[in-house]
Design a protein around this motif. Structure first.
Motif, short mmCIF file in Angstrom:
data_model
loop_
_atom_site.label_atom_id
_atom_site.label_comp_id
_atom_site.label_asym_id
_atom_site.label_seq_id
_atom_site.Cartn_x
_atom_site.Cartn_y
_atom_site.Cartn_z
N ILE A 73 0.89 -1.32 -0.15
CA ILE A 73 -0.01 0.12 -0.04
C ILE A 73 0.74 1.20 -0.02
CG2 ILE A 73 -2.03 1.32 1.26
CD1 ILE A 73 -2.34 -1.34 2.61
N THR A 74 0.61 2.09 -0.95
CA THR A 74 1.59 3.47 -1.08
C THR A 74 0.54 4.57 -1.17
OG1 THR A 74 3.02 2.31 -2.40
CG2 THR A 74 3.42 4.67 -2.35
N ILE A 75 0.87 5.71 -0.25
CA ILE A 75 -0.11 6.91 -0.47
C ILE A 75 0.94 7.93 -0.90
CG2 ILE A 75 -1.43 8.61 0.67
CD1 ILE A 75 -2.53 6.18 2.30
N ASP A 76 0.82 8.60 -1.98
CA ASP A 76 1.41 9.95 -2.53
C ASP A 76 0.71 10.94 -2.38
OD1 ASP A 76 3.52 7.95 -3.14
OD2 ASP A 76 2.90 7.89 -5.24
N LYS A 77 1.57 12.04 -2.06
CA LYS A 77 0.77 13.27 -1.87
C LYS A 77 1.27 14.24 -3.28
CE LYS A 77 2.34 15.62 1.64
NZ LYS A 77 2.73 16.73 2.63
N LYS A 85 5.21 13.04 -3.89
CA LYS A 85 6.16 12.77 -2.69
C LYS A 85 5.45 11.64 -1.91
CE LYS A 85 7.92 14.60 1.36
NZ LYS A 85 8.04 15.89 2.54
N LYS A 86 6.17 10.55 -1.67
CA LYS A 86 5.77 9.71 -1.14
C LYS A 86 5.43 9.80 0.30
CE LYS A 86 7.24 5.67 -2.12
NZ LYS A 86 7.89 4.52 -2.38
N ALA A 87 4.03 9.83 0.77
CA ALA A 87 3.56 10.42 2.04
C ALA A 87 3.63 9.16 2.97
CB ALA A 87 2.21 10.67 1.98
N TRP A 88 3.29 7.84 2.71
CA TRP A 88 3.20 6.76 3.49
C TRP A 88 3.28 5.35 2.73
CZ3 TRP A 88 -0.08 2.68 4.25
CH2 TRP A 88 0.17 1.78 5.39
N GLU A 89 3.79 4.51 3.37
CA GLU A 89 3.74 3.21 2.52
C GLU A 89 4.14 2.03 3.89
OE1 GLU A 89 6.60 1.52 -1.16
OE2 GLU A 89 7.60 2.50 0.31
N GLY A 90 3.26 1.04 3.32
CA GLY A 90 3.15 -0.16 4.23
C GLY A 90 2.87 -1.36 3.48
N GLU A 91 2.86 -2.55 4.33
CA GLU A 91 2.45 -3.82 3.85
C GLU A 91 1.09 -4.20 4.36
OE1 GLU A 91 4.10 -6.23 1.95
OE2 GLU A 91 5.56 -4.62 1.38
N LEU A 92 0.37 -4.67 3.66
CA LEU A 92 -1.13 -5.13 4.15
C LEU A 92 -1.15 -5.94 5.08
CD1 LEU A 92 -3.92 -4.71 3.23
CD2 LEU A 92 -3.92 -6.62 1.68
N ALA A 93 -0.08 -6.92 5.25
CA ALA A 93 0.25 -7.64 6.29
C ALA A 93 0.29 -7.28 7.67
CB ALA A 93 1.50 -8.70 6.04
N ASP A 118 -3.55 11.76 8.27
CA ASP A 118 -4.80 12.26 7.46
C ASP A 118 -4.67 12.35 6.02
OD1 ASP A 118 -7.49 13.01 6.74
OD2 ASP A 118 -7.51 14.80 8.22
N PHE A 119 -5.12 11.56 5.21
CA PHE A 119 -4.91 11.63 3.77
C PHE A 119 -6.29 11.71 3.19
CE2 PHE A 119 -1.03 8.88 4.98
CZ PHE A 119 -0.44 10.05 4.98
N SER A 120 -7.39 12.29 3.76
CA SER A 120 -8.63 12.25 3.24
C SER A 120 -8.86 13.83 2.66
CB SER A 120 -9.52 12.19 4.62
OG SER A 120 -9.59 13.21 5.30
N SER A 121 -9.84 14.09 1.80
CA SER A 121 -10.48 15.07 1.00
C SER A 121 -10.97 16.23 1.98
CB SER A 121 -11.29 14.90 0.23
OG SER A 121 -12.44 14.51 0.54
N HIS A 122 -11.31 15.85 3.21
CA HIS A 122 -11.92 16.88 4.06
C HIS A 122 -13.67 17.54 3.51
CE1 HIS A 122 -8.54 17.56 6.95
NE2 HIS A 122 -8.14 16.68 6.33
N ILE A 123 -13.90 16.79 2.63
CA ILE A 123 -15.20 17.02 2.15
C ILE A 123 -16.12 16.53 2.99
CG2 ILE A 123 -17.02 16.80 0.16
CD1 ILE A 123 -14.09 16.79 -1.60
N PRO A 124 -17.29 17.24 3.22
CA PRO A 124 -18.50 16.64 4.06
C PRO A 124 -18.95 15.69 3.61
CG PRO A 124 -18.42 19.06 4.03
CD PRO A 124 -17.57 18.76 2.96
N HIS A 125 -19.70 14.61 4.17
CA HIS A 125 -20.40 13.65 4.02
C HIS A 125 -19.78 12.61 2.94
CE1 HIS A 125 -23.75 15.39 5.76
NE2 HIS A 125 -23.52 16.61 5.27
N SER A 126 -18.42 12.51 2.80
CA SER A 126 -17.74 11.49 2.03
C SER A 126 -17.42 10.48 3.05
CB SER A 126 -16.38 12.09 1.49
OG SER A 126 -15.73 12.59 2.52
N LYS A 127 -16.98 9.33 2.07
CA LYS A 127 -17.04 7.90 3.05
C LYS A 127 -15.42 7.71 3.21
CE LYS A 127 -18.17 4.72 0.31
NZ LYS A 127 -18.76 3.55 -0.63
N VAL A 128 -15.28 8.12 4.43
CA VAL A 128 -14.19 8.20 5.21
C VAL A 128 -13.66 6.84 5.92
CG1 VAL A 128 -12.30 9.41 6.81
CG2 VAL A 128 -14.03 10.64 5.33
N TYR A 129 -12.37 6.35 5.67
CA TYR A 129 -12.20 5.16 6.56
C TYR A 129 -10.84 5.29 7.12
CZ TYR A 129 -15.52 2.22 3.96
OH TYR A 129 -16.54 1.48 3.66
N GLY A 130 -10.57 4.62 8.14
CA GLY A 130 -9.56 4.45 9.09
C GLY A 130 -8.88 3.13 8.82
#
Length: 164
Positions: A73-77, A85-93, A118-130
């Protein structure tokens, strides 16, 4: 060959203070342009303020790209639709749970000293997961907005780690 690839792009909503920052920078550019017309030293000020305005305007536009390749799993900014820029990287395990942000299941995994990203859009009523990630001796809570395809990908690879 059982390779799987999923990506999703989320644009962050611009906060209200972005308008104030842009207005101040434009005002500084106008003042420095006036100084450039009246003094020689004003040209240096205009150059510095213009360059700073350009780079700050680029960084005010922010997007996040979620990328899943097999169990990685990779999250880029993405700043200004130009710089990545690579913001976060991890393994599903190493992921303990993926659940809606207001789920009681997610709250069971939270710890008092955990790092929150926090890598969310901050848009109200969006499906945000943790997502709770336990790796390298540190627990991290990642807040993001996955698409249904990304949730299916995680569920396919680790069915017991996803709560819908």
């Amino acid at each position: 060959m059982n390779d799987s690839y999923t990506e999703w792009l989320v644009k962050r909503k611009a906060p209200a203070y972005n308008i104030i920052i842009k207005a101040v920078l434009i005002f500084l550019c106008l003042i420095s342009a006036f100084l450039a017309l009246t003094t020689v030293f004003g040209i240096l000020i205009l150059t510095a303020v213009g360059a700073a305005t350009y780079f700050i305007f680029q960084n005010l536009s922010l997007e996040f790209e979620y990328l899943l390749v097999n169990d990685q799993i990779t999250i880029d900014k993405i700043m200004g639709r130009a710089r990545r820029k690579k913001a976060w990287e991890g393994e599903l395990a190493e992921v303990q749970i993926v659940a809606p942000i207001d789920s009681y299941v997610l709250k069971d995994y939270e710890k008092p000293n955990m790092k929150i990203l926090d890598f969310s859009s901050h848009i109200p009523h969006s499906k945000v997961y943790g997502m709770i990630h336990q790796g390298e001796g540190q627990t991290t809570k990642i807040i993001f907005e996955p698409s249904d395809k990304i949730l299916q990908h995680i569920r396919q690879r680790a069915p017991r780690k996803v709560v819908l």
